[in-house]
Design an enzyme around this catalytic site. Structure first.
Site, PDB file in Angstrom:
ATOM      1  N   ARG A   1       5.364  42.786  28.542  1.00 50.75           N
ATOM      2  CA  ARG A   1       6.373  43.285  29.472  1.00 50.75           C
ATOM      3  C   ARG A   1       6.724  42.309  30.317  1.00 50.75           C
ATOM      4  O   ARG A   1       7.925  41.895  30.740  1.00 50.75           O
ATOM      5  CB  ARG A   1       5.493  44.594  30.105  1.00 50.75           C
ATOM      6  CG  ARG A   1       6.552  45.022  31.342  1.00 50.75           C
ATOM      7  CD  ARG A   1       5.868  46.519  31.877  1.00 50.75           C
ATOM      8  NE  ARG A   1       6.664  47.245  32.682  1.00 50.75           N
ATOM      9  CZ  ARG A   1       6.404  48.234  33.136  1.00 50.75           C
ATOM     10  NH1 ARG A   1       5.451  49.087  32.698  1.00 50.75           N
ATOM     11  NH2 ARG A   1       7.107  48.715  34.421  1.00 50.75           N
TER      12      ARG A   1
ATOM     13  N   CYS B   1       2.573  47.639  18.295  1.00 49.30           N
ATOM     14  CA  CYS B   1       3.436  48.227  19.471  1.00 49.30           C
ATOM     15  C   CYS B   1       3.282  49.884  19.540  1.00 49.30           C
ATOM     16  O   CYS B   1       3.509  50.219  20.711  1.00 49.30           O
ATOM     17  CB  CYS B   1       4.943  47.958  19.243  1.00 49.30           C
ATOM     18  SG  CYS B   1       5.215  46.160  18.654  1.00 49.30           S
TER      19      CYS B   1
ATOM     20  N   GLU C   1      11.612  44.193  23.322  1.00 47.00           N
ATOM     21  CA  GLU C   1      10.405  45.296  22.758  1.00 47.00           C
ATOM     22  C   GLU C   1       9.298  44.935  23.598  1.00 47.00           C
ATOM     23  O   GLU C   1       8.753  43.998  22.985  1.00 47.00           O
ATOM     24  CB  GLU C   1      10.685  45.558  21.432  1.00 47.00           C
ATOM     25  CG  GLU C   1       9.915  46.597  20.922  1.00 47.00           C
ATOM     26  CD  GLU C   1       8.792  46.450  20.228  1.00 47.00           C
ATOM     27  OE1 GLU C   1       7.770  46.635  20.654  1.00 47.00           O
ATOM     28  OE2 GLU C   1       8.837  46.170  19.129  1.00 47.00           O
TER      29      GLU C   1
END
Lengths: 530, 530
Positions: free
Chosen positions: A243, A302, A265
């Site tokens: 992030r 993920c 992503e």
């Protein structure tokens, strides 16, 4: 195929002189040969100039030429053979079967986009014919097609060294769209990157394309990647990673004189909702599947199930016990890098130290850089009070949130940030409860699945690997599946252009045989006369 | 229909207590009654809460229900009758025919999106059926549809008080997508806004929709609009206006904990390229059309031709003389607001004061707030050396750039920022030259047109009213035409969901009769058995 440690600047292999770094054996932490030279600003400048000069020619190559190019890349990757598998295993600590499977997925992805190209629907060709007799004003002839955005920067991901990296989904979809690609190789698997990058380089040459269609830069630090996103010739960015890094790239792109889209992503804890009927009917079986999903690839997906929501009670206790037992029986696995391992340990320690969090189970211990799985539990009240509990712990750790009732569970879902996936475990008796939750789930996640886990992302036409922020920076897109190509396209409208100046896709008689939308209605040209 | 000066908060009409402002008669600069109360933060909070609570119900209304709602809005706008036309003329200075035409366009736009809804293709329904026998792993069942993003903030534009304002293209496409809309009314035409806003409010009620589907806030300043874009419940923003304001809103949206897309249509000088063959064959005729396009609506179109490129010489001199003569014969027209008029005068003065710029012609003088058209010329060399010459002067001013040859002309095009339109004037003899320019034009503009001018934006399926920054903040989109709905959608994938939990659009048997993509191939269900 000896590794050289050189960046690929179009057709040239250039040893970067801006420092050097090594790949690292994930199991031992030892440096792997050779050293990789860090690309210089001059290398970057040359790669961008080549991409820019290749763009107009490349984007107008035929659909068949681009499809053949993508397939050639796949063939070249397969042709590397075991050298790729072995180097990739060493750099990532992932087992052979996983790497071989990922190679198959990568090649399959290239083939999917070859099929997308041959189909041609992504062009969205539209024709609104002139109406010279219209009153009060005649209508002009309008035709629309999607064109490629421009050169694209792609950042390889650490956790999918093939499928989300140098020749991964971002590269495949950008090349399919007609965009030259400059890859910033992930420094965690530089040898793998070089092998795959050279496969693409060979495919560019074999297909007679301009050399600027593909370049790849190595850098052990952040400067080259940041400069790449800031460069005025780059028109979009594909990224899979943390992030913090994704948001940093987004800020750089937004601060440019011409802001450009960043498809990052990033972060997702992928809630798993155990509905009462399913929990009662088969809690122990779900627990087995959960433990397997949690520890798949050392928890480095993920879509790893980092959060479990259920109503407290006997059935949840059974699930917790079964999951704990299952985790204890799963061997530890090496993490991708020592740094990722260290971060994982810190994240687990933070959870363990929280007075409101109960440690339910720990997985087997293993080697120095192996992840020890961890299962925790807390109350919905504590979870809602502490936003930090919603942060992703990258690795095989998960947190069970015990809710008083389905209403409280719904409240927890509403408090979550955006997610890649939400998984529902349900029986027929749970449908009514699901119906209440679904509107919330649709707003939170890109993919909603029943009686399964999010790990395992099918490369398909109906796949969404995306979701609201911070799962991605752009909830309107997916990075997996055929819709991924849309990220690298923009529409252009042509008004009253003479036929011979129109793009072939829009000419009278539909020479490409595309499915076109005429006055808003889809049909293949010629069908009107059938 | 007495104007009240109240904001519309769902079904309630609320007098804002945060200051007050008046509409202004564009011709005289005098205040028009009544005073409009500035919305408070509490008003904003209530509008956002209503929109949020309406969202899930509204986005799942049937396609037919939303189509009927859009049509009802159109009927309600028409039902206002002449009161709307007269108030709008007073507030904008635009003539009756233009306002009546714009009303027709606005209602037509609502009908277009009703047709888009009934067609249903915007849902992009996709089905990848399960393959339980697939090896090594069975394939899951995957289905995809687009859903609405969430509540949308719309900023009315000053220059199209109906078609790009309260019930304009942004509102129509967002409502079609299933997004509740909160309009920040433009303070230049508050009375027009109130009349149209109340028409939408009546349509919400008549169609039995949740009141939060539509709200509209007045504010004479910037605070409420900025707070609206910053609100966590707003998931996208539509804006048409100045570059400074659009960029400011984009920055606010990007700085949110959850960044959201801003679709701002901002600044474009819409280059007109006069190719040698066309210039020689019919330069004087093109000059007439140019003068008409330049002064249309007092030059206040986003697609106004602010830049003319041609190769210097006798033919260009003829064009310049003809255009100058034509401009002198066109009457002055009132600008939208005294502030816009003042800015226009400043922009013209800046050009006139530039030693490298020659003033070719001035239009007729008129009333106090009328725009006097202005035509300037400069050399390509001077134009390339002074980036300030590329800035938009909003109003009927244009700059001719005299180029030494087509190569220099191409260089000028390459130096431009993104544009909404580029117009080519060409004859058959110019096709080769055009072919050289087209790749550059495609990269610069959303719409390329031949032998016409960009003013006049057809509402159609193949229209792109958009373009690279700073024409818009998102070159992937259009704010006019059926593709405008895509701005307010995001895809969601459903994996292995029981049929009765799936959205109706994705259920077995295709109950909505949608065109769906099955394993990537478009077809209407049932066709397989035909």
């Amino acid at each position: 195929m000896t590794l050289t440690g050189q960046s690929l600047i179009g057709a040239a292999n250039v040893r970067g002189t801006n420092g050097a770094f090594h790949g690292v054996d994930a199991r031992t932490g030892e440096a792997l040969e050779p050293a990789f030279g860090g690309a210089t600003q001059q290398d970057l400048e040359r790669a961008c100039a080549l991409a820019e000069s290749a763009f107009d020619a490349y984007r107008e190559t035929s659909l068949e030429a681009r499809a053949a190019f993508l397939e050639t890349i796949g063939e070249q990757i397969n042709a590397i053979g075991d050298a790729l598998i072995e180097r990739c295993m060493a750099e990532t600590g992932l087992p052979r079967a996983r790497i071989e499977g990922e190679r198959g997925r990568t090649v399959g992805q290239l083939k999917l986009f070859a099929a997308v190209l041959r189909n041609g629907d992504f062009i969205d060709a539209r024709v609104d014919p002139a109406q010279p007799e219209r009153k009060p004003l005649p209508r002009v002839d309008l035709r629309l097609r999607n064109i490629a955005l421009g050169p694209v920067a792609v950042f390889g991901a650490s956790n999918f060294p093939l499928a989300f990296s140098v020749a991964g989904g971002d590269t495949a979809s950008a090349l399919a769209a007609g965009c030259p690609v400059i890859v910033k190789a992930h420094s965690a698997h530089p040898g793998t990157s070089e092998l795959v990058g050279r496969a693409i380089q060979r495919a560019v040459q074999a297909c007679g394309l301009p050399e600027g269609v593909f370049s790849m830069l190595f850098d052990g630090g952040l400067a080259i990647g940041q400069a790449l996103v800031a460069d005025h010739r780059i028109k979009a960015v594909g990224f899979t990673g943390s992030r913090a890094a994704g948001v940093a790239l987004m800020k750089i792109a937004n601060a440019r004189p011409e802001p450009v889209p960043v498809y990052a992503e990033m972060s997702s804890i992928n809630p798993v909702v155990l509905l009462p009927g399913a929990l009662a009917a088969r809690g122990a079986a779900i627990a087995q599947q959960f433990a397997a999903s949690l520890t798949l690839g050392a928890g480095q997906f993920c879509t790893n199930p980092g959060l479990v929501l259920a109503v407290q009670g006997e059935a949840l206790r059974t699930f917790e016990q079964a999951a704990s037992a299952a985790l204890a029986n799963i061997g530890a696995a090496t993490m991708l890098t020592p740094g990722i391992h260290a971060n994982y340990c810190k994240g687990v320690e933070r959870l363990a130290a929280d007075p409101n969090v109960e440690r339910l189970a720990s997985g087997a211990q293993g080697g120095r850089f192996d992840a020890q799985a961890a299962l925790f539990a807390t109350t919905a009240e504590a979870f809602l009070a502490q936003p930090a509990l919603r942060n992703e712990v990258f690795g095989p750790a998960s947190l069970i949130v015990r809710c008083k009732d389905l209403g409280e569970l719904h409240g927890v879902l509403k408090a979550l940030e955006g997610q890649l996936t939400v998984a529902l475990h349900l029986e027929s008796a749970d449908h009514e409860a699901c119906r209440v939750l679904l509107p919330t789930l649709e707003r939170k996640a890109g993919r909603i699945l029943a009686n399964g886990f999010g790990t395992g992302v099918e490369v398909a036409h109906a796949m969404v690997h995306g979701g609201p922020f911070p799962a991605t920076t752009d909830a309107r897109t997916t990075s997996v599946g055929s819709r991924a190509i849309e990220r690298f396209l923009r529409p252009v409208s042509y008004q009253d252009l003479p036929d011979d100046l129109l793009p072939v896709a829009l000419r009278e008689g539909n020479p490409l045989g595309l499915t076109r939308r005429v006055d808003g209605v889809i049909h293949r040209e010629g069908n009107r006369d059938d």
